[in-house]
Design a protein around this motif. Structure first.
Motif, PDB file in Angstrom:
ATOM      1  N   PRO A 320       0.815  -1.236   0.000  1.00 42.70           N
ATOM      2  CA  PRO A 320       0.000   0.000   0.000  1.00 42.70           C
ATOM      3  C   PRO A 320       0.835   1.267   0.000  1.00 42.70           C
ATOM      4  N   PHE A 321       1.944   1.238   0.733  1.00 40.84           N
ATOM      5  CA  PHE A 321       2.800   2.423   0.789  1.00 40.84           C
ATOM      6  C   PHE A 321       3.426   2.719  -0.572  1.00 40.84           C
ATOM      7  N   VAL A 322       3.885   1.675  -1.257  1.00 46.10           N
ATOM      8  CA  VAL A 322       4.471   1.860  -2.583  1.00 46.10           C
ATOM      9  C   VAL A 322       3.431   2.395  -3.560  1.00 46.10           C
ATOM     10  N   LEU A 323       2.226   1.837  -3.534  1.00 50.46           N
ATOM     11  CA  LEU A 323       1.168   2.297  -4.439  1.00 50.46           C
ATOM     12  C   LEU A 323       0.815   3.759  -4.190  1.00 50.46           C
ATOM     13  N   ILE A 392      12.304   1.076  -2.781  1.00 49.54           N
ATOM     14  CA  ILE A 392      12.989   2.336  -3.078  1.00 49.54           C
ATOM     15  C   ILE A 392      13.450   2.356  -4.528  1.00 49.54           C
ATOM     16  N   LEU A 393      13.982   1.240  -4.992  1.00 48.87           N
ATOM     17  CA  LEU A 393      14.465   1.144  -6.366  1.00 48.87           C
ATOM     18  C   LEU A 393      13.319   1.335  -7.355  1.00 48.87           C
ATOM     19  N   LEU A 394      12.188   0.681  -7.096  1.00 48.07           N
ATOM     20  CA  LEU A 394      11.027   0.804  -7.973  1.00 48.07           C
ATOM     21  C   LEU A 394      10.526   2.244  -8.013  1.00 48.07           C
ATOM     22  N   PHE A 395      10.411   2.860  -6.838  1.00 51.08           N
ATOM     23  CA  PHE A 395       9.893   4.229  -6.787  1.00 51.08           C
ATOM     24  C   PHE A 395      10.825   5.198  -7.515  1.00 51.08           C
ATOM     25  N   ASN A 396      12.135   5.058  -7.303  1.00 50.35           N
ATOM     26  CA  ASN A 396      13.084   5.951  -7.964  1.00 50.35           C
ATOM     27  C   ASN A 396      13.042   5.787  -9.477  1.00 50.35           C
ATOM     28  N   LEU A 487      22.600   3.475  -6.342  1.00 52.65           N
ATOM     29  CA  LEU A 487      21.337   3.958  -6.894  1.00 52.65           C
ATOM     30  C   LEU A 487      21.573   5.131  -7.842  1.00 52.65           C
ATOM     31  N   GLU A 488      22.456   6.026  -7.469  1.00 53.17           N
ATOM     32  CA  GLU A 488      22.770   7.167  -8.338  1.00 53.17           C
ATOM     33  C   GLU A 488      23.356   6.689  -9.665  1.00 53.17           C
TER      34      GLU A 488
END
Length: 641
Positions: A320-323, A392-396, A487-488
């Motif tokens: 839910p948080f990711v969505l 985090i990777l998906l959101f970025n 990540l960068e």
């Protein structure tokens, strides 16, 4: 710097401090005594068998420094035994890398005399950390002095004390002389040569050295892309049909780049003794907590976390948080497009210098908002769960690339795509340099000045370098690991591999960014952050999969961009369906070529494969020999009547 320390069960009178341990200033005396006794106790009694002493501040300290600061060290014998416990691999006399054993210590290449200097500072500190992390409760019901801090057999002592704020922090101490030499060879002189990866590994460990190795390799690998991109931009940019060839080159480059890196990382990891280390028999991480269970592989009791609780945590919290965050990301993207259309209309109504500058303002604001959202999401994900990296990777990825995909394949506006990509790249790189290097450095300089003034006021003419060093390092920022750094680079790789065919200067900008990144990252590791504990690593871990996934997406993206080019569309003036089918077919052929190339190119170079096979053969022969000796010994024993 040596500190005096007496033990009733040891003839050790002094030790070199390697790790700092800070407890809360109001920690109960019985808890401190209990913890120190556990740290000093023998390993067979469940202790860490380490040396520890309290660091005493001057009595005239008007600011009342925390009295519960301790330095931890170890005897050489304990470190050598610990090297065997953690499974360190060192170079054998025959040039192969073998797991260190104290019984065969004389057979290792660099072991001289009593073994002084055989282990690096980073390895010694890692061994001490392992000893502290594996301190587990025995029969204690609670932490002495804290009835509410419940314990049970197998519970991590360090984790429990940290979670309740009793243990504030523990970190490895810098070695000033080694740090000075490393700084000089690493970043204090400008050079176009390779980084001193072996020195970085000796001081910071394999995990960080591999990151800098990847950063260096990525930068050099981008040079061909940059050299080809400059003439493409200067001479062929106005003709958008020309980006087709650049897209094809992009596809081949992204595949070869990753396959060659796996070979480079395997070579580095073998030379550092981490390629053959087995992770199956490592202790559970210190931060892991759960009910005590049975490990069927090792036969030991270890904390386990129920699968049902993990699944509930994923589906009721993480998903839910990711969505929600993805919804906010798309909402911000649509606001950005509204601003973009407004700026374009304003320019068309009144074209002048001011309105032409206004065209770039929405993209700059959007780039800044993206960086802020990435930071906020990272903080929220870490607060909600300890395992937020995939989310985090998906959101970025969505946050940084969604607008570019929309512009490319929905709006099909290549001019706007180029402008947005350039603005995102330049703005994000400037913000990253400010947030990662300049701002932390400025804050740290202010802290350093305050600490130096305070220590001069307290000590006067006395020379207590260790006291001042510990006081300074306890107030430094804590390095949170290589996740943000990888990540960068992952996002920069995405900008280059996905859309650089429509903006060939992307590779040039990333090369310039990474050159400055090497120096800024090196500086902040040496002078801005506390020294991190060494983390053994054989490769870049899940980031290899992340980069390979990005390269697969790049194949699809570049094929679609080729299909959208006017040059290709001209061959199919009446049939879009035929064009789509041909583009999809080419995409599948390229993906097949990519997987065949990945299969053909070995991940480990041949000479290292031979050494690993030789090690396995020697281990098997040694096992056969031991079994033969045991069998003969049993047969020679007299039978009992």
């Amino acid at each position: 710097m040596q500190l005096g320390l007496s033990f009733s069960d040891s003839d050790v009178s002094s030790f070199t401090p390697l790790v700092v341990l800070e407890l809360a200033d109001d920690t109960k005396a019985e808890a401190i005594t209990w913890l120190l006794n556990r740290i000093r106790d023998k390993q067979q009694n469940g202790g860490a068998e380490l040396l520890v002493n309290q660091l005493l501040f001057p009595a005239q300290d008007d600011q009342k420094s925390n009295p519960n600061v301790f330095v931890v060290g170890s005897t050489l014998q304990r470190l050598l035994n610990g090297a065997e416990d953690v499974g360190l691999f060192k170079e054998f006399q025959d040039g192969t890398m073998r797991g260190f054993t104290y019984a065969n210590r004389e057979s290792f290449k660099d072991f001289n005399g009593d073994g002084e200097g055989f282990l690096s500072d980073a390895e010694c500190q890692y061994i001490i950390k392992h000893g502290l992390d594996t301190l587990r409760a025995k029969n204690e019901q609670h932490v002495p002095g804290y009835p509410k801090l419940k314990l049970y057999p197998g519970k991590s002592v360090v984790r429990r004390l940290q979670s309740k704020g009793v243990l504030i922090q523990y970190f490895p101490l810098h070695n000033k002389e080694d740090l000075k030499r490393l700084s000089f060879s690493w970043y204090k002189k400008f050079k176009l040569s390779f980084q001193p990866l072996d020195d970085i590994r000796h001081y910071f460990g394999e995990g960080l050295a591999l990151y800098f190795g990847f950063l260096e390799y990525f930068t050099f690998a981008l040079v061909p892309m940059a050299l080809i991109g400059i003439p493409y931009y200067l001479f062929d940019w106005e003709d958008y049909d020309k980006y087709v060839l650049f897209a094809v080159f992009n596809l081949v480059w992204s595949t070869v780049f990753l396959e060659v890196w796996k070979r480079c990382s395997a070579t580095l990891a073998y030379g550092w003794g981490t390629l053959s280390r087995k992770k199956a028999f490592e202790e559970p991480r210190a931060g892991f907590h759960g009910a005590l269970g049975f490990n069927p592989v090792t036969g030991r009791e270890e904390p386990v976390y129920p699968s049902s609780k993990r699944q509930l945590r994923i589906y009721l919290v993480s998903v839910p948080f990711v969505l929600l965050c993805l919804y906010l990301s798309f909402y911000v993207m649509m606001v950005y497009f509204d601003m973009e259309f407004w700026a374009i209309n304003t320019y068309h109504e009144n074209p002048n210098i001011a309105t032409s500058i206004l065209l770039f303002v929405p993209s700059i604001i959007y780039a800044v908002v993206i960086e802020i959202m990435n930071l906020l999401y990272r903080c929220a994900a870490e607060f909600l769960t300890d395992w937020g990296e995939p989310e985090i990777l998906l959101f970025n990825f969505v946050n940084c690339f969604a607008s570019l995909f929309y512009i490319a394949f929905v709006m099909q506006n290549m001019v706007l795509l180029r402008q947005s990509l350039a603005t995102l790249l330049i703005t994000s790189q400037i913000l990253n340099q400010v947030m990662e290097a300049f701002l932390p450095y400025w804050l740290q300089r202010r802290r350093n000045k305050k600490v130096h003034k305070r220590m001069r006021r307290l000590m006067g003419d006395k020379e207590l370098p260790l006291l001042g060093q510990v006081q300074l390092e306890t107030e430094m920022n804590t390095y949170l690991g290589t996740f943000d750094d990888y990540l960068e680079q992952f996002l920069l790789f995405g900008y280059v591999s996905l859309f650089s065919c429509v903006y060939p200067l992307a590779a040039v900008l990333v090369v310039l960014n990474n050159i400055t990144e090497v120096y800024s990252d090196a500086f902040k590791m040496c002078h801005v952050f506390k020294r991190p504990f060494s983390e053994p690593a054989a490769n870049i871990g899940v980031w290899q999969l992340a980069f390979e996934t990005m390269s697969i997406i790049a194949v699809v993206t570049n094929c679609a961009l080729i299909g959208l080019s006017p040059q290709v569309k001209a061959y199919f003036p009446e049939s879009d369906t035929q064009l789509i089918l041909i583009v999809v077919a080419i995409e599948h052929v390229l993906l097949a070529f990519k997987f065949i190339l990945a299969f053909v190119i070995p991940d480990v170079p041949k000479h290292i494969q031979v050494k690993l096979a030789k090690l396995d053969f020697d281990s098997l022969e040694a096992l056969k020999k031991r079994m033969f000796i045991t069998s003969n010994t049993c047969c020679s024993l007299p039978k009992q009547t």
